[in-house]
Design an enzyme around this catalytic site. Structure first.
Site, PDB file in Angstrom:
ATOM      1  N   TYR A   9       0.839  -1.192   0.000  1.00 38.40           N
ATOM      2  CA  TYR A   9       0.000   0.000   0.000  1.00 38.40           C
ATOM      3  C   TYR A   9       0.882   1.253   0.000  1.00 38.40           C
ATOM      4  O   TYR A   9       0.613   2.210  -0.726  1.00 38.40           O
ATOM      5  CB  TYR A   9      -0.922   0.026   1.227  1.00 38.40           C
ATOM      6  CG  TYR A   9      -1.925  -1.090   1.249  1.00 38.40           C
ATOM      7  CD1 TYR A   9      -3.057  -1.057   0.449  1.00 38.40           C
ATOM      8  CD2 TYR A   9      -1.751  -2.190   2.084  1.00 38.40           C
ATOM      9  CE1 TYR A   9      -3.990  -2.088   0.478  1.00 38.40           C
ATOM     10  CE2 TYR A   9      -2.673  -3.222   2.120  1.00 38.40           C
ATOM     11  CZ  TYR A   9      -3.784  -3.163   1.310  1.00 38.40           C
ATOM     12  OH  TYR A   9      -4.694  -4.179   1.346  1.00 38.40           O
ATOM     13  N   GLU A  53      -1.085 -16.980  -8.032  1.00 41.12           N
ATOM     14  CA  GLU A  53      -0.258 -16.183  -8.938  1.00 41.12           C
ATOM     15  C   GLU A  53       1.228 -16.405  -8.713  1.00 41.12           C
ATOM     16  O   GLU A  53       2.008 -16.369  -9.664  1.00 41.12           O
ATOM     17  CB  GLU A  53      -0.603 -14.699  -8.786  1.00 41.12           C
ATOM     18  CG  GLU A  53      -1.988 -14.389  -9.300  1.00 41.12           C
ATOM     19  CD  GLU A  53      -2.369 -12.933  -9.241  1.00 41.12           C
ATOM     20  OE1 GLU A  53      -3.421 -12.597  -9.795  1.00 41.12           O
ATOM     21  OE2 GLU A  53      -1.613 -12.115  -8.662  1.00 41.12           O
ATOM     22  N   ASN A  80     -13.045  -1.414  -4.906  1.00 39.54           N
ATOM     23  CA  ASN A  80     -12.890  -1.960  -6.251  1.00 39.54           C
ATOM     24  C   ASN A  80     -14.079  -2.864  -6.610  1.00 39.54           C
ATOM     25  O   ASN A  80     -14.278  -3.899  -5.983  1.00 39.54           O
ATOM     26  CB  ASN A  80     -11.580  -2.749  -6.317  1.00 39.54           C
ATOM     27  CG  ASN A  80     -11.327  -3.416  -7.639  1.00 39.54           C
ATOM     28  OD1 ASN A  80     -12.042  -3.213  -8.612  1.00 39.54           O
ATOM     29  ND2 ASN A  80     -10.290  -4.230  -7.688  1.00 39.54           N
ATOM     30  N   CYS A  96      -6.658  -5.852  -7.085  1.00 37.18           N
ATOM     31  CA  CYS A  96      -6.359  -5.224  -5.797  1.00 37.18           C
ATOM     32  C   CYS A  96      -5.734  -6.209  -4.807  1.00 37.18           C
ATOM     33  O   CYS A  96      -5.066  -5.793  -3.869  1.00 37.18           O
ATOM     34  CB  CYS A  96      -7.608  -4.586  -5.214  1.00 37.18           C
ATOM     35  SG  CYS A  96      -8.986  -5.720  -5.097  1.00 37.18           S
ATOM     36  N   HIS A  97      -5.917  -7.504  -5.030  1.00 34.77           N
ATOM     37  CA  HIS A  97      -5.316  -8.495  -4.134  1.00 34.77           C
ATOM     38  C   HIS A  97      -3.792  -8.456  -4.203  1.00 34.77           C
ATOM     39  O   HIS A  97      -3.125  -8.974  -3.312  1.00 34.77           O
ATOM     40  CB  HIS A  97      -5.833  -9.904  -4.464  1.00 34.77           C
ATOM     41  CG  HIS A  97      -5.507 -10.352  -5.849  1.00 34.77           C
ATOM     42  ND1 HIS A  97      -6.294 -10.008  -6.927  1.00 34.77           N
ATOM     43  CD2 HIS A  97      -4.482 -11.092  -6.341  1.00 34.77           C
ATOM     44  CE1 HIS A  97      -5.770 -10.529  -8.039  1.00 34.77           C
ATOM     45  NE2 HIS A  97      -4.670 -11.192  -7.696  1.00 34.77           N
TER      46      HIS A  97
END
Length: 182
Positions: free
Chosen positions: A92, A152, A113, A121-122
């Site tokens: 952040y 991911e 979002n 956003c994750h």
């Protein structure tokens, strides 16, 4: 409960999708006890194909018309989120510095979002842990974020100094074309 045009199965939950015309405008993570709906039109089938491509390859670039509705600041944050590569989360604070704003403001925009996965956003975490997700600091939302980050990271090339992914009380939340960035 929200009304969705379609509810689709996902590996870790179900996804509620809302369209305005041909544009996807909302995608929500839902519990698996909600029934899925038939993919009865081309919008739903296309979304399902794009999501399936992402489940197989987290670096997949969504080819889907979607329009996030938000404030100019939120749109600016969401545009920046779409530039974070899969498997390489940022913090952040780092994103706030890039946008010349505060980390808390970035977290609030992430939490608002309407199209997580497409606007990832994750991929934003706290400096000392996982951070929040969907305005939650614990529970099912963080389980989803943890699953997405692990998904991911399995297929991404390694990058040095990735942030630690431990829970923290910071809040946050949900790449593609046609996203507005004004």
């Amino acid at each position: 409960m929200h009304n969705y045009d379609f509810i689709l199965a996902a590996p870790m939950c179900h996804l509620g999708a809302r369209f305005t015309g041909d544009a996807l405008t909302q995608l929500d993570f839902l519990p698996t006890d909600l029934p899925t709906t038939p993919l009865s039109d081309t919008r739903a089938r296309r979304l399902a194909r794009e999501l399936e491509a992402y489940w197989h390859n987290p670096a997949h670039s969504f080819d889907l018309l979607f329009v996030p509705l938000g404030t100019p600041f939120q749109l600016r944050v969401w545009h920046a989120l779409m530039n974070i590569p899969a498997g390489h989360p940022t913090t952040y604070g780092a994103l706030a510095k890039q946008l010349d704003t505060a980390a808390r403001a970035v977290g609030q925009a992430c939490g608002a979002n309407p199209l997580p996965l497409l606007i990832p956003c994750h991929r934003v975490v706290a400096a000392s842990g996982l951070g929040g997700f969907m305005h939650a600091a614990s529970g099912a939302p963080l389980d989803v974020k943890t699953w997405l980050l692990a998904h991911e990271s399995r297929s991404a090339p390694r990058k040095p100094s990735a942030p630690s992914l431990q829970p923290s009380p910071t809040s946050g939340r949900g790449r593609g074309r046609n996203a507005r960035n004004d």
